[in-house]
Scaffold this active site. Structure first.
Site, short mmCIF file in Angstrom:
data_model
loop_
_atom_site.label_atom_id
_atom_site.label_comp_id
_atom_site.label_asym_id
_atom_site.label_seq_id
_atom_site.Cartn_x
_atom_site.Cartn_y
_atom_site.Cartn_z
N LYS A 69 -0.35 26.75 -8.09
CA LYS A 69 -0.01 25.55 -7.31
C LYS A 69 1.44 25.15 -7.62
O LYS A 69 2.22 24.87 -6.72
CB LYS A 69 -0.94 24.40 -7.67
CG LYS A 69 -0.48 23.03 -7.16
CD LYS A 69 -1.42 21.91 -7.55
CE LYS A 69 -1.09 21.29 -8.87
NZ LYS A 69 0.07 20.37 -8.88
N ASN A 70 1.78 25.14 -8.90
CA ASN A 70 3.10 24.63 -9.29
C ASN A 70 4.23 25.63 -9.10
O ASN A 70 5.39 25.31 -9.35
CB ASN A 70 3.06 24.11 -10.73
CG ASN A 70 2.19 22.87 -10.82
OD1 ASN A 70 1.82 22.29 -9.80
ND2 ASN A 70 1.83 22.48 -12.03
N CYS A 85 -0.31 12.93 -8.91
CA CYS A 85 -1.18 12.38 -9.95
C CYS A 85 -0.51 11.18 -10.64
O CYS A 85 0.68 11.22 -10.93
CB CYS A 85 -1.49 13.45 -10.99
SG CYS A 85 -2.56 14.74 -10.36
N ARG A 134 6.53 8.20 -13.70
CA ARG A 134 7.05 9.38 -12.96
C ARG A 134 8.29 9.01 -12.14
O ARG A 134 8.34 9.15 -10.92
CB ARG A 134 5.96 10.00 -12.08
CG ARG A 134 4.76 10.46 -12.90
CD ARG A 134 3.82 11.36 -12.14
NE ARG A 134 4.29 12.75 -12.12
CZ ARG A 134 3.59 13.75 -11.56
NH1 ARG A 134 2.47 13.48 -10.93
NH2 ARG A 134 4.06 14.99 -11.58
N ASP A 170 -0.42 20.03 -18.81
CA ASP A 170 -1.50 20.16 -17.82
C ASP A 170 -2.77 20.75 -18.42
O ASP A 170 -3.83 20.69 -17.80
CB ASP A 170 -1.04 21.04 -16.65
CG ASP A 170 0.08 20.38 -15.87
OD1 ASP A 170 0.74 21.08 -15.08
OD2 ASP A 170 0.30 19.18 -16.07
N ARG A 181 -7.12 19.47 -4.72
CA ARG A 181 -5.65 19.49 -4.60
C ARG A 181 -5.08 20.73 -5.28
O ARG A 181 -4.06 21.26 -4.88
CB ARG A 181 -5.05 18.24 -5.24
CG ARG A 181 -5.32 16.95 -4.50
CD ARG A 181 -4.47 15.83 -5.06
NE ARG A 181 -3.09 16.30 -5.15
CZ ARG A 181 -2.24 15.87 -6.09
NH1 ARG A 181 -2.62 15.01 -7.00
NH2 ARG A 181 -0.99 16.32 -6.13
#
Ligand code: EPZ
Length: 414
Positions: free
Chosen positions: A22-23, A116, A121, A302, A394
């Site tokens: 995903k990242n 998230c 952030r 993570d 997600r």
């Protein structure tokens, strides 16, 4: 997926092929918008954040067509520069369109991103970095209005922010000369992005080190295979460590997970590393050395929540120190509801191993927090119900099906 029901208490056994990261794929999608031409991304994960990102690109006039795990992108025509706020607000990586559109078009009107909730952030490192390259940045309500072709020069990041590094790499594609990013993030996903950009004709060197250099050059589309998802792999390893049993993962780079593997081995899991595969045998666990998260190559933030879930029944006390995000223990109340003994103090948590956990009803809080709840539920006696389970969609493809492939007793309620 709204509610996930898991009946835990039995060991898991199985083999899983790790999905595309995903990242990695999200920055690659932003990069495809920066490149005039057609690109093909292979090994894409079927996840909600990718679908939202494709919708964002289509809203800018690009085309995204999926065929299985392959994504065909056509960004030949100059894109619009004003992404849809409703879509951009659903994920953090929408902010990467800022660098991509600045690099390609010299302007961008970007809505504030979502993603998230792990703390404030902020975007200060992204925006100060762009200003250091001569970009005019104006913040109006929930919009970032940026103009100007980035200049050649050096940006010094005071913290190795993954997103800020990626944003600056993308903006540098359209700079008037070479750009150096010092203090850059060193994550494998940064190297994957650089590999794609170099395949598109850019000249990126130093990716994976603290100093990345981008020399602009004429760009064209490219074909690229997405990096395997090291966080998905970590999640499945923690799931089997929590439940007991055996697991074989294929199609991954074990070397990118060393801190996670070391902690699992210290806790008593048996691991067998192969060039592109990994096998784990879980046993009775004991508390490992403290888990301290940090920028790559440290223990990845993570994986902190899933690892905490895996160690809830480890004999002794495990210390967690979360140095990356200021609010990344939001999964702890749910784990306590299952009988876990966890002390919290700011960015530190101490897990006191307990013999048994029991099922509970809980609400998912964020992507990796939800994964932690699943891992804990797999090691708990009885049924657990996890509401707001859409968080999992997600970032994890076919999550319930993959759990079942390991022998887990899982029910999904719409
Ligand atoms: C990326 O987020 C990942 N997301 C995150 O994964 C991951 O946890 C994080 O990197 C760290 O590895 C994606 O790649 C889509 P950062 P990002 O900028 O880029 C502070 C998941 O679960 N910071 O490296 O947002 C920030 O608040 C997600 O897959 C500033 O202060 O992470 C945080 O404390 C969650 N100012 C720290 O730096 C800024 O301008 C690390 O953030 C930017 C960041």
């Amino acid at each position: 997926m709204e509610t996930l029901c898991i009946t835990g208490g039995q060991p898991l056994h199985g083999t899983l092929a790790v999905q595309g990261s995903k990242n990695a794929v999200l920055p690659l999608l932003a990069a495809a918008a920066a490149v005039p031409g057609r690109s093909v991304l292979l090994g894409c994960p079927s996840i909600r954040d990718l679908r939202v990102s494709c919708a964002l690109l289509e809203g800018l006039g690009l085309s995204c067509r999926a065929a299985g795990d392959t994504l065909f992108l056509d960004a030949a025509a100059p894109p619009r520069t004003d992404p849809d706020p409703a879509l951009a607000g659903q994920l953090r990586s929408s902010v990467l369109l800022l660098g991509a559109l600045l690099g390609r078009c010299g302007q961008a009107e970007i809505p504030l991103p979502g993603g998230c909730v792990l703390g404030a952030r902020p975007l200060d490192l992204h925006l100060k970095g762009l200003e250091a390259l001569g970009v005019e940045v104006r913040r109006e309500d929930c919009l970032l209005r940026c103009r100007g072709r980035p200049r050649a020069g050096t940006v010094r990041l005071p913290y190795p922010s993954v997103g800020a590094t990626e944003n600056l790499m993308l903006a540098a594609l359209g700079a008037s000369g070479p750009v150096r990013i010092c203090g850059a993030a060193r994550e494998p996903e940064i190297r994957d992005l650089a590999a794609f950009l170099n395949a598109c004709g850019a000249r990126v060197t130093g990716a994976g080190s603290a100093c990345v250099r981008i020399t602009p050059a004429p760009l064209h589309g490219a074909v690229h295979r997405v990096l395997p998802d090291r966080m998905e792999a970590a999640t499945w390893l923690c799931a089997v460590a929590a439940a007991g049993g055996t697991l074989r993962l294929t199609g991954l780079c074990p070397a990118q997970l060393e801190p996670v593997l070391r902690t699992l081995e210290q806790a008593g899991c048996e691991l067998t590393r192969e060039p592109a595969a990994l096998s784990l045998r879980a046993g009775a666990l004991q508390a490992p050395e403290p888990v301290v998260t940090g920028p790559y190559p440290a223990f990845p933030t993570d994986a902190q929540a899933p690892m905490m879930a895996a160690l809830l029944r480890a004999q002794g006390r495990t210390l967690f120190s979360e140095t990356v995000f200021e609010d990344r223990f939001r999964h702890v109340p749910a784990l306590r509801a299952m009988g876990a003994q966890i002390e919290l103090s700011g960015r530190r948590a101490v897990v006191h191993g307990t013999a048994k956990l029991h099922g509970a009803e809980m609400a998912a809080t964020d992507l990796r927090g939800a994964a932690a709840m699943v891992c804990a539920a797999l090691g708990a006696e009885g049924e657990s119900r996890i509401t707001q389970a859409w968080h999992l969609d997600r970032g994890y493809a076919d999550f319930a099906a993959r759990l079942r492939a390991l022998g887990a007793e899982v029910r999904v309620e719409a």
